[in-house]
Design an enzyme around this catalytic site. Structure first.
Site, mmCIF file in Angstrom:
data_model
loop_
_atom_site.group_PDB
_atom_site.id
_atom_site.type_symbol
_atom_site.label_atom_id
_atom_site.label_comp_id
_atom_site.label_asym_id
_atom_site.label_seq_id
_atom_site.Cartn_x
_atom_site.Cartn_y
_atom_site.Cartn_z
ATOM 1 N N HIS A 33 30.114 48.595 8.848
ATOM 2 C CA HIS A 33 29.089 47.631 8.427
ATOM 3 C C HIS A 33 29.374 46.311 9.126
ATOM 4 C CE1 HIS A 33 26.491 45.144 5.970
ATOM 5 N NE2 HIS A 33 26.063 46.211 5.325
ATOM 6 N N ARG A 44 32.588 53.423 -6.243
ATOM 7 C CA ARG A 44 32.512 52.149 -6.965
ATOM 8 C C ARG A 44 31.414 52.286 -8.017
ATOM 9 N NH1 ARG A 44 29.936 48.024 -2.408
ATOM 10 N NH2 ARG A 44 27.805 48.747 -2.600
ATOM 11 N N TRP A 69 24.914 52.746 6.316
ATOM 12 C CA TRP A 69 24.462 53.773 5.374
ATOM 13 C C TRP A 69 23.117 54.388 5.724
ATOM 14 C CZ3 TRP A 69 20.154 51.318 3.743
ATOM 15 C CH2 TRP A 69 20.184 49.922 3.661
ATOM 16 N N GLU A 117 22.822 38.494 -0.307
ATOM 17 C CA GLU A 117 23.344 39.404 0.730
ATOM 18 C C GLU A 117 22.205 39.808 1.634
ATOM 19 O OE1 GLU A 117 25.104 43.102 -0.463
ATOM 20 O OE2 GLU A 117 26.300 42.163 -2.031
ATOM 21 N N ASN A 151 28.250 43.391 -9.285
ATOM 22 C CA ASN A 151 27.590 43.347 -7.984
ATOM 23 C C ASN A 151 26.361 44.228 -8.051
ATOM 24 O OD1 ASN A 151 27.514 42.490 -5.206
ATOM 25 N ND2 ASN A 151 27.918 44.634 -4.674
ATOM 26 N N GLU A 152 25.231 43.644 -7.715
ATOM 27 C CA GLU A 152 23.973 44.401 -7.778
ATOM 28 C C GLU A 152 23.867 45.149 -9.100
ATOM 29 O OE1 GLU A 152 24.084 46.734 -4.199
ATOM 30 O OE2 GLU A 152 23.156 45.138 -3.045
ATOM 31 N N GLU A 207 33.015 51.090 4.303
ATOM 32 C CA GLU A 207 32.104 50.188 5.022
ATOM 33 C C GLU A 207 32.681 49.722 6.348
ATOM 34 O OE1 GLU A 207 29.195 48.590 1.843
ATOM 35 O OE2 GLU A 207 31.142 47.759 1.308
HETATM 36 C C1 GAL Z 1 25.057 46.136 -0.834
HETATM 37 C C2 GAL Z 1 26.310 45.884 -1.643
HETATM 38 C C3 GAL Z 1 27.449 45.406 -0.767
HETATM 39 C C4 GAL Z 1 27.578 46.267 0.451
HETATM 40 C C5 GAL Z 1 26.248 46.330 1.150
HETATM 41 C C6 GAL Z 1 26.258 47.146 2.410
HETATM 42 O O1 GAL Z 1 24.111 46.896 -1.521
HETATM 43 O O2 GAL Z 1 26.095 44.921 -2.625
HETATM 44 O O3 GAL Z 1 28.640 45.424 -1.523
HETATM 45 O O4 GAL Z 1 27.998 47.542 0.082
HETATM 46 O O5 GAL Z 1 25.278 46.881 0.293
HETATM 47 O O6 GAL Z 1 25.005 47.111 3.051
#
Ligand code: GAL
Length: 663
Positions: free
Chosen positions: A357, A109, A314, A306, A147-148, A354
């Site tokens: 997650h 991404r 991760w 978030e 995003n970010e 993910e």
């Molecule tokens: C963030 C991201 C999310 C998701 C998350 C997982 O940095 O904006 O889309 O990937 O990490 O921890």
């Protein structure tokens, strides 16, 4: 963004991963938990624009209708964090190129270069199209650009980036002579004849000019800010009137963006914050990041866009959060000024990168400890919703921190090449916080006049204007503490010669002759008993009192900590990296500044007050493993009980006390 008196609760919702029956269940569960907003569309591009300019809106309309009918608000994302595979196949030139000149492959991404004109065309088209279609939809409460943005992005070294960098340098320096002077290109004969010689700093066979590298970092930050503005402008041109923002990466993971320069373009300061399972004091890192969010704009609440309800996927070992920990983390963010608690993500994915997650709805479903905690959290947020719109009680203490200063330290070869500059700042933040001083963390460009105690830590690079503002704060009455490795280079990464620390030498009344970095594991005691690691310095006090000296080693007997009276205030210098024994020094500077805690100080309990008009709320988060008795008066909105004199806070619990107004 939100209705008055309502905290936001929800998170990223990725319905394209699930069948439509699951959406029905999702919305029912959102209502059960009290979710009132979801971030939609972050990764939906390939399902909305299924091929170049070929659109499929039906499913998205249905999701939006379902949410809207259930009274759930939408934070609509431009899906530019996830360019579709067809776009990469048709236009591989938009994919970033690494320092070796090698283009990445499709399949992840954020595969785009912020300087590429083709990317600009596609990303603004989807932003505009979404804005036109949903800009006026009543359920769409706010917009989320990419995003970010500037967070997970790679710095790109492609031809388009080089060309944009040339223009950026032309605008910044005006003439090539000015650039050559600013970057000190006489060293190694790296002189530029004209701007045509300027290129992105692809990997060369040896080290590179730290001034060029820092300039490229700044350029990359600006390129991503321009991308944000481009998409925001496209949304506004399409008629969007609701707040627009992106979720900043202020903490773990870092960013290629200096967000302090972005804040003015964001209608809401929104951040993502993830804790590291291996960090035994992850709540302190959270507090630091939240203090940074608040420091970007102290005039309005911010938003944690978030965080994770439990494990992420991760880290090397992804331990789940402990029972109750997610609740404490959410409440900590709100205590620090967030007007809600949003998560990544609503439902844990079954597939894809993910798949392990956590989500608010775990793989195992709702008959789980975690879901019960989510529902309880929703209830707590509802009960404390009256705090929405209030601000953290203005602090008299700030820590000055700056990302470009860290870049300047990390770019090029340094006396210590394994010394994370930011750790000292985090230690100061912890010690100040432990004393109930609730420090803001602000960039050097902030208005510093409101603070009585200013700690400047690791401000390795500083421009004249910021150095002057810091000196002015001392002259006006503040106690200013300058930590080691501050004020060494200018904003172009050139050493300020004539004695360290050049930018603050006169303010401090010291003359630094020589750096004396320590070897790995070396420890040097000071007379006070504090211990220096990593960094010591040979200094003379030219116009300052010596408060502490080195007690051993080649600097034995020489000054380590000094103080100079300046106008109505004072300026302290801490020339060493003190990793033990910082506490007593923090007590001394707090006493010198005349700052005292305004919240109860109880071991293990984080206490922060939010205020609005005549009302105030005392947030108490017990991070400890024993019950705590905390002085307070009023009504605990979490436990729904009156509080008289003190509240008993069980280990791991939270309280939000609406305080009885003081006479
Ligand atoms: C963030 C991201 C999310 C998701 C998350 C997982 O940095 O904006 O889309 O990937 O990490 O921890």
């Amino acid at each position: 963004m939100t209705a008055p008196g309502r905290l936001l609760f929800g998170g990223d919702y990725n319905p394209e991963q699930w069948d439509e029956e699951v959406w029905i269940e999702d919305v029912a569960l959102m209502r059960e938990a009290g979710v009132n907003i979801v971030t939609l569309g972050v990764f939906s591009w390939a399902f909305l624009e299924v091929d170049d300019d070929v659109w499929d809106w039906g499913w998205f309309d249905r999701v939006i209708a379902l949410l809207s009918e259930a009274g759930i608000g939408i934070d609509l994302a431009t899906p530019t964090a996830a360019p579709p595979l067809w776009l990469h196949r048709d236009h591989p030139e938009i994919i970033p190129v690494d320092r070796r000149g090698i283009r990445y492959f499709p399949g992840g991404r954020l595969g785009w270069c912020a300087s590429h004109p083709t990317w600009h065309a596609y990303s603004t088209r989807i932003a505009r199209t979404l804005g036109e279609r949903y800009g006026a939809h009543p359920a769409v409460r706010m917009w989320h650009v990419g995003n970010e943005l500037g967070g997970g992005n790679r710095i790109c070294y492609c031809e388009a980036s080089s060309a944009a960098f040339r223009e950026w340098t032309r605008a910044r320096y005006g003439t090539i002579d000015a650039l050559n002077r600013a970057w000190g290109t006489a060293v190694w004969g790296l002189r530029y004849r004209s701007f045509d010689d300027v290129t992105a700093p692809l990997a060369s066979e040896s080290g590179q000019n730290p001034s060029l590298l820092l300039a490229y970092d700044r350029f990359s930050s600006d390129a991503h800010l321009d991308q944000y503005r481009r998409e925001k402008d496209a949304l506004r041109a399409a008629g969007v009137q609701t707040p627009i923002t992106t979720n900043l990466m202020l903490g773990v993971g870092g960013s290629v963006a200096d967000y302090a320069t972005w804040a003015g373009d964001l209608d809401v300061i929104a951040i993502d914050q993830y804790t590291l399972a291996a960090d035994p004091h992850r709540e302190r890192e959270l507090a630091f990041v939240a203090s940074r969010a608040r420091g970007l704009d102290r005039t309005k609440p911010w938003l944690v866009m978030e965080h994770a309800v439990s494990a992420v996927n991760w880290q090397p070992r992804n331990a789940p959060k402990r029972p109750g920990e997610a609740t404490r983390h959410s409440l900590q963010h709100i205590a620090h000024g967030s007007d809600g608690a949003l998560f990544f993500q609503w439902r844990a994915s079954a597939s894809g990168v993910e798949q392990y997650h956590s989500g608010l709805v775990p793989h195992a479903g709702t008959d789980t400890r975690q879901w019960r905690e989510v529902v309880r959290l929703g209830g707590i947020l509802d009960r404390i919703s009256e705090v929405a719109g209030s601000l953290v009680e203005p602090s008299r203490v700030a820590l000055v921190a700056d990302l470009p200063a860290k870049w300047a330290w990390e770019e090029g070869q340094k006396p210590l090449n394994d010394h994370p500059l930011e750790l000292a700042g985090r230690r100061w933040h912890e010690e100040l916080s432990a004393r109930g001083l609730v420090p803001d963390v602000v960039p050097p460009t902030a208005d510093l006049s409101a603070y009585d105690l200013l700690v400047v830590s690791g401000l390795y690079a500083v421009d004249d204007a910021s150095a002057a503002r810091i000196a002015d704060a001392a002259a006006a009455g503040a106690t200013v503490v300058i930590g080691h490795l501050s004020g060494i280079v200018d904003e172009e990464n050139r050493v300020r010669t004539g004695g360290y620390p050049g930018a603050f030498r006169d303010l401090l009344g010291v003359f630094g002759e020589e750096f004396a970095p320590l070897l790995d594991g070396e420890r040097v005691a000071l007379a006070s008993g504090a211990i220096a690691v990593d960094w010591t310095e040979r200094i003379r006090a030219t116009d300052a009192e010596v408060l502490d000296t080195y007690a051993e080693g080649p600097l034995a007997g020489l000054p380590a900590v000094t103080r100079r009276r300046v106008g109505a205030g004072q300026a302290w210098y801490v020339s060493a990296d003190l990793n033990e024994g910082l506490g007593p020094l923090v007590d001394d500077v707090a006493a010198a500044a005349g700052v005292a805690p305004r919240v109860p100080v109880v071991a293990g309990v984080e206490a922060i007050r939010r205020v609005s008009g005549e009302s105030s709320w005392l947030f108490l988060v017990n991070h400890g493993t024993t019950d705590a008795l905390v002085p307070a008066d009023g009504y605990d909105l979490v436990a729904e009980t009156p509080v008289s004199g003190a509240v008993t806070l069980p280990a791991g619990e939270v309280a939000v006390v609406r305080e009885t107004p003081r006479e």
